[in-house]
Design a protein around this motif. Sequence first.
Motif, PDB file in Angstrom:
ATOM      1  N   PHE A  17       0.851  -1.177   0.000  1.00 39.75           N
ATOM      2  CA  PHE A  17       0.000   0.000   0.000  1.00 39.75           C
ATOM      3  C   PHE A  17       0.888   1.228   0.000  1.00 39.75           C
ATOM      4  N   THR A  18       0.304   2.358  -0.407  1.00 40.08           N
ATOM      5  CA  THR A  18       1.066   3.600  -0.392  1.00 40.08           C
ATOM      6  C   THR A  18       0.287   4.624   0.405  1.00 40.08           C
ATOM      7  N   LEU A  19       1.000   5.478   1.061  1.00 39.79           N
ATOM      8  CA  LEU A  19       0.378   6.561   1.802  1.00 39.79           C
ATOM      9  C   LEU A  19       0.271   7.773   0.897  1.00 39.79           C
ATOM     10  N   PRO A  20      -0.761   8.584   1.078  1.00 40.38           N
ATOM     11  CA  PRO A  20      -0.847   9.791   0.274  1.00 40.38           C
ATOM     12  C   PRO A  20       0.308  10.719   0.624  1.00 40.38           C
ATOM     13  N   ASN A  21       0.676  11.550  -0.330  1.00 38.73           N
ATOM     14  CA  ASN A  21       1.756  12.492  -0.105  1.00 38.73           C
ATOM     15  C   ASN A  21       1.225  13.652   0.738  1.00 38.73           C
ATOM     16  N   ILE A  22       1.443  13.576   2.049  1.00 37.98           N
ATOM     17  CA  ILE A  22       0.898  14.591   2.937  1.00 37.98           C
ATOM     18  C   ILE A  22       1.637  15.919   2.808  1.00 37.98           C
ATOM     19  N   LEU A  23       2.777  15.909   2.153  1.00 33.63           N
ATOM     20  CA  LEU A  23       3.526  17.142   1.955  1.00 33.63           C
ATOM     21  C   LEU A  23       3.092  17.875   0.691  1.00 33.63           C
ATOM     22  N   SER A  24       2.276  17.234  -0.135  1.00 36.12           N
ATOM     23  CA  SER A  24       1.833  17.853  -1.381  1.00 36.12           C
ATOM     24  C   SER A  24       0.883  19.009  -1.076  1.00 36.12           C
ATOM     25  N   SER A  25       1.090  20.109  -1.775  1.00 37.25           N
ATOM     26  CA  SER A  25       0.211  21.259  -1.581  1.00 37.25           C
ATOM     27  C   SER A  25      -0.780  21.393  -2.737  1.00 37.25           C
ATOM     28  N   THR A  26      -0.824  20.416  -3.626  1.00 37.12           N
ATOM     29  CA  THR A  26      -1.750  20.443  -4.755  1.00 37.12           C
ATOM     30  C   THR A  26      -3.172  20.186  -4.279  1.00 37.12           C
ATOM     31  N   LYS A  27      -4.076  21.034  -4.716  1.00 34.54           N
ATOM     32  CA  LYS A  27      -5.499  20.898  -4.396  1.00 34.54           C
ATOM     33  C   LYS A  27      -6.248  20.657  -5.692  1.00 34.54           C
ATOM     34  N   THR A  28      -7.217  19.761  -5.630  1.00 37.61           N
ATOM     35  CA  THR A  28      -8.042  19.459  -6.794  1.00 37.61           C
ATOM     36  C   THR A  28      -9.508  19.495  -6.394  1.00 37.61           C
ATOM     37  N   TYR A  29     -10.313  20.094  -7.254  1.00 33.92           N
ATOM     38  CA  TYR A  29     -11.762  20.138  -7.033  1.00 33.92           C
ATOM     39  C   TYR A  29     -12.428  19.766  -8.349  1.00 33.92           C
ATOM     40  N   SER A  30     -13.410  18.874  -8.284  1.00 32.06           N
ATOM     41  CA  SER A  30     -14.159  18.454  -9.472  1.00 32.06           C
ATOM     42  C   SER A  30     -15.639  18.419  -9.143  1.00 32.06           C
ATOM     43  N   GLU A  31     -16.434  18.827 -10.111  1.00 30.90           N
ATOM     44  CA  GLU A  31     -17.879  18.756  -9.945  1.00 30.90           C
ATOM     45  C   GLU A  31     -18.527  18.555 -11.305  1.00 30.90           C
ATOM     46  N   ARG A  32     -19.581  17.762 -11.315  1.00 28.96           N
ATOM     47  CA  ARG A  32     -20.358  17.509 -12.536  1.00 28.96           C
ATOM     48  C   ARG A  32     -21.789  17.940 -12.261  1.00 28.96           C
ATOM     49  N   LYS A  33     -22.353  18.736 -13.189  1.00 31.14           N
ATOM     50  CA  LYS A  33     -23.715  19.240 -13.012  1.00 31.14           C
ATOM     51  C   LYS A  33     -24.464  19.190 -14.331  1.00 31.14           C
ATOM     52  N   LEU A  34     -25.743  18.945 -14.223  1.00 33.86           N
ATOM     53  CA  LEU A  34     -26.641  19.054 -15.369  1.00 33.86           C
ATOM     54  C   LEU A  34     -27.300  20.426 -15.277  1.00 33.86           C
ATOM     55  N   LEU A  35     -27.117  21.236 -16.320  1.00 36.85           N
ATOM     56  CA  LEU A  35     -27.623  22.606 -16.301  1.00 36.85           C
ATOM     57  C   LEU A  35     -28.638  22.830 -17.414  1.00 36.85           C
ATOM     58  N   ASN A  36     -29.517  23.797 -17.201  1.00 36.05           N
ATOM     59  CA  ASN A  36     -30.555  24.135 -18.175  1.00 36.05           C
ATOM     60  C   ASN A  36     -30.079  25.186 -19.166  1.00 36.05           C
ATOM     61  N   PHE A  37     -28.920  24.936 -19.735  1.00 32.83           N
ATOM     62  CA  PHE A  37     -28.356  25.770 -20.789  1.00 32.83           C
ATOM     63  C   PHE A  37     -27.804  24.831 -21.847  1.00 32.83           C
ATOM     64  N   SER A  38     -27.744  25.316 -23.072  1.00 36.31           N
ATOM     65  CA  SER A  38     -27.199  24.466 -24.136  1.00 36.31           C
ATOM     66  C   SER A  38     -25.674  24.443 -24.055  1.00 36.31           C
ATOM     67  N   GLN A  39     -25.095  23.490 -24.752  1.00 34.85           N
ATOM     68  CA  GLN A  39     -23.641  23.395 -24.842  1.00 34.85           C
ATOM     69  C   GLN A  39     -23.074  24.703 -25.409  1.00 34.85           C
ATOM     70  N   ASN A  40     -23.698  25.236 -26.454  1.00 30.78           N
ATOM     71  CA  ASN A  40     -23.228  26.487 -27.058  1.00 30.78           C
ATOM     72  C   ASN A  40     -23.305  27.653 -26.079  1.00 30.78           C
ATOM     73  N   GLU A  41     -24.401  27.746 -25.319  1.00 25.07           N
ATOM     74  CA  GLU A  41     -24.546  28.838 -24.361  1.00 25.07           C
ATOM     75  C   GLU A  41     -23.466  28.780 -23.283  1.00 25.07           C
ATOM     76  N   LEU A  42     -23.253  27.601 -22.730  1.00 25.25           N
ATOM     77  CA  LEU A  42     -22.233  27.447 -21.679  1.00 25.25           C
ATOM     78  C   LEU A  42     -20.846  27.748 -22.224  1.00 25.25           C
ATOM     79  N   TYR A  43     -20.559  27.226 -23.394  1.00 24.63           N
ATOM     80  CA  TYR A  43     -19.245  27.464 -24.004  1.00 24.63           C
ATOM     81  C   TYR A  43     -18.996  28.964 -24.195  1.00 24.63           C
ATOM     82  N   LYS A  44     -19.997  29.695 -24.700  1.00 29.68           N
ATOM     83  CA  LYS A  44     -19.830  31.130 -24.960  1.00 29.68           C
ATOM     84  C   LYS A  44     -19.501  31.902 -23.680  1.00 29.68           C
ATOM     85  N   VAL A  45     -20.149  31.563 -22.579  1.00 28.72           N
ATOM     86  CA  VAL A  45     -19.876  32.267 -21.320  1.00 28.72           C
ATOM     87  C   VAL A  45     -18.489  31.923 -20.789  1.00 28.72           C
ATOM     88  N   VAL A  46     -18.135  30.639 -20.779  1.00 25.08           N
ATOM     89  CA  VAL A  46     -16.845  30.223 -20.211  1.00 25.08           C
ATOM     90  C   VAL A  46     -15.680  30.671 -21.092  1.00 25.08           C
TER      91      VAL A  46
END
Length: 190
Positions: A17-46
């Motif tokens: 087994f391996t232990l997580p790298n507790i000295l790492s300062s890298t942060k990651t955040y991920s989220e998936r959402k279903l939104l009431n906008f089209s792909q084109n609309e979201l792309y244009k804003v982002v």
Amino acid sequence: MSVKTLACRAQAQRQFFTLPNILSSTKTYSERKLLNFSQNELYKVVSNVDDYHLFIPFCTHSHVYSTVPTRQGSKTFDIMKAELGVGFKLFEEKYMSKVTCDKPRLVKAEAADATLFKDMTTVWEFQPNVQKGTADLVAAANHPTCWVDFNITFEFASPIHAQASSVFFDEVSRMMLKAFINRCHDVYRK
């Protein structure tokens, strides 16, 4: 050296087994959402980086200096060179970012010359909420609902800033996603 000796050495180096790298300062955040906008609309804003300072929390400045259409095989995408400013109380920094736009499915921003952090990469992926193969690409891109995958990876250059960020990173990431969703509501009046 015999084959048996080599096999024993290789086996001795295996880790169960391996232990997580507790000295790492890298942060990651991920989220998936279903939104009431089209792909084109979201792309244009982002992909409209010039407007980020108008609605993203802690973004004090946003300006696109260049946009270069790029072709890779049969794919065409735009690469922007943009300057962004971030600020919060005593922290303030402007940095260049490379923004890759693959219309209408992806926007990826990578910090290029920031001194405040070692790495900051944000990836937005947009997938129309349709069954694969049931609609042509143009119709799918205008479908009224779309899945958004939002991912941000961030690492401060300073251990002190990294420690401080562990307290607020997830909350700021959620605020960022919410700011883009609110911007879509403002732009498209939905």
